[in-house]
Design an enzyme around this catalytic site. Structure first.
Site, mmCIF file in Angstrom:
data_model
loop_
_atom_site.group_PDB
_atom_site.id
_atom_site.type_symbol
_atom_site.label_atom_id
_atom_site.label_comp_id
_atom_site.label_asym_id
_atom_site.label_seq_id
_atom_site.Cartn_x
_atom_site.Cartn_y
_atom_site.Cartn_z
ATOM 1 N N ASP A 56 -7.420 -0.446 6.685
ATOM 2 C CA ASP A 56 -7.540 -1.736 5.998
ATOM 3 C C ASP A 56 -6.486 -2.729 6.479
ATOM 4 O O ASP A 56 -5.412 -2.347 6.953
ATOM 5 C CB ASP A 56 -7.323 -1.547 4.488
ATOM 6 C CG ASP A 56 -8.515 -0.887 3.808
ATOM 7 O OD1 ASP A 56 -9.429 -0.406 4.517
ATOM 8 O OD2 ASP A 56 -8.516 -0.843 2.560
ATOM 9 N N HIS A 202 -3.494 1.874 6.464
ATOM 10 C CA HIS A 202 -3.361 0.423 6.623
ATOM 11 C C HIS A 202 -2.786 0.076 7.994
ATOM 12 O O HIS A 202 -1.641 0.418 8.273
ATOM 13 C CB HIS A 202 -2.474 -0.147 5.518
ATOM 14 C CG HIS A 202 -3.104 -0.049 4.161
ATOM 15 N ND1 HIS A 202 -3.145 1.121 3.446
ATOM 16 C CD2 HIS A 202 -3.770 -0.978 3.425
ATOM 17 C CE1 HIS A 202 -3.797 0.913 2.310
ATOM 18 N NE2 HIS A 202 -4.196 -0.348 2.266
HETATM 19 ZN ZN LIG Z 1 -6.233 -4.297 1.602
#
Ligand SMILES: [Zn+2]
Length: 254
Positions: A56, A202
C-alpha cells in the site's frame, strides 16, 4: 442519601457498560474482517496453499523499485494499492508493475479518510486515481482499498456502484511503517499466515511525494528487506503467491 448514591453508582455502571458495548461494536464493525458495512474481500479460499502479498501507499522510489526488482527476481506476483498523486508523479514504476504481471488497486487520490467525504468526493478521489493508473498502464483497476482500512456503508456502496471490489486483509498489520527490524516485521506477518491470507506491507507513506524533509517517514528499507524474508520463508513453507484478481478467481471457483 444512600439510595441516591447507589442509584448514581448504578447509572455510572450502566453508562460504562453501554459505552464499552458501543466501543466494542464500533471496533468489531471497523475490524478488517467485518462484513457489517457490506461485502469486502478479506482472504481467499482456505483450500488453496497460496497467499496474496499486497503493498500500500506507493509508488515511492527508490523503495518501490527495489520491491519490484525483488518480485522479478523471485518470480512472485503481488498487488499494489497505489495512491493517485504518487502514480501521477511516478508513472514509470507503476507501468513496470503492470508489465510484470503485478495487479494494481486504487487507494484513493491523497490517502484522506473516505468516511468523512460526500459520495461525490469519494467518487472523485477514486476515479482520479484510476485515471492516473490508466494513463500509466493503459488499463483501469476494479480493486480498491480504503485508506486506513476505514469504511462505512456509504463508502463501500459508492465504491461498488463505481464497479470496485473492496479489498481488506486477513493478516494483522505489521506496522512496517514504524521501521522495526525486518525480522520483526517478517515474524509479525508469518505468525498469522494461513491458506488464502492477504498480507499488507507498505512501500510508501500515504502517497507522500518524498522530498528531503520527508525522507524519514518515506524510508522503507525495513519493508524491502522484510518482503525478501517473507517471500523466502513462505516459499520454504510451500506457499504460492498470487495477485488479488487471481485470488478472487480462486474464490469464485471454490
Ligand atoms: Zn494506506
Amino acid at each position: 442519601m444512600r439510595t441516591r448514591s447507589r442509584a448514581a453508582a448504578a447509572s455510572v455502571a450502566v453508562l460504562a457498560i453501554a459505552s464499552a458495548l458501543l466501543f466494542g461494536a464500533y471496533e468489531y464493525a471497523e475490524s478488517p474482517a467485518s462484513q457489517l458495512f457490506g461485502p469486502t474481500l478479506v482472504s481467499g479460499p482456505p483450500t488453496d496453499h497460496v497467499v496474496a502479498l499486497t503493498f500500500d501507499d506507493g509508488p515511492n522510489p527508490p523503495y518501490t523499485n527495489e520491491i519490484v526488482r525483488l518480485l522479478e527476481r523471485e518470480r512472485v506476483r503481488a498487488t499494489f494499492f497505489v495512491v493517485g498523486r504518487a502514480v501521477a508523479a511516478h508513472p514509470a514504476i507503476v507501468r513496470r508493475e503492470a508489465l510484470d504481471g503485478d495487479a494494481l488497486g486504487d487507494h484513493s487520490w491523497d490517502h484522506a479518510h473516505l468516511i468523512v467525504m460526500s459520495a461525490a468526493q469519494v467518487a472523485r478521489s477514486l476515479q482520479r486515481t484510476n485515471e492516473a493508473i490508466a494513463r500509466a498502464t493503459g488499463s483501469r483497476t476494479t480493486l480498491m482499498r480504503p485508506p486506513f482500512g476505514k469504511r462505512d456503508w456509504f463508502v463501500l456502496s459508492e465504491a461498488r456502484a463505481l464497479g470496485y471490489t473492496p479489498v481488506m486483509w486477513s493478516v494483522p498489520l505489521a506496522h512496517d511503517w514504524e521501521n522495526p527490524p525486518p525480522r520483526v516485521i517478517a515474524e509479525r506477518v508469518e505468525r498469522y499466515v494461513r491458506n488464502g491470507s492477504i498480507i499488507v506491507l507498505h512501500d510508501g507513506d500515504e502517497g507522500i511525494l518524498c522530498s528531503p524533509e520527508h525522507r524519514a517517514p518515506c524510508n522503507r528499507t525495513s519493508t524491502v528487506q522484510a518482503a525478501r524474508l517473507i517471500i523466502d520463508d513462505l516459499k520454504r513453507r510451500g506457499y504460492g503467491f498470487v495477485t488479488i484478481p487471481a485470488l478472487l478467481a480462486l474464490s469464485t471457483h471454490a
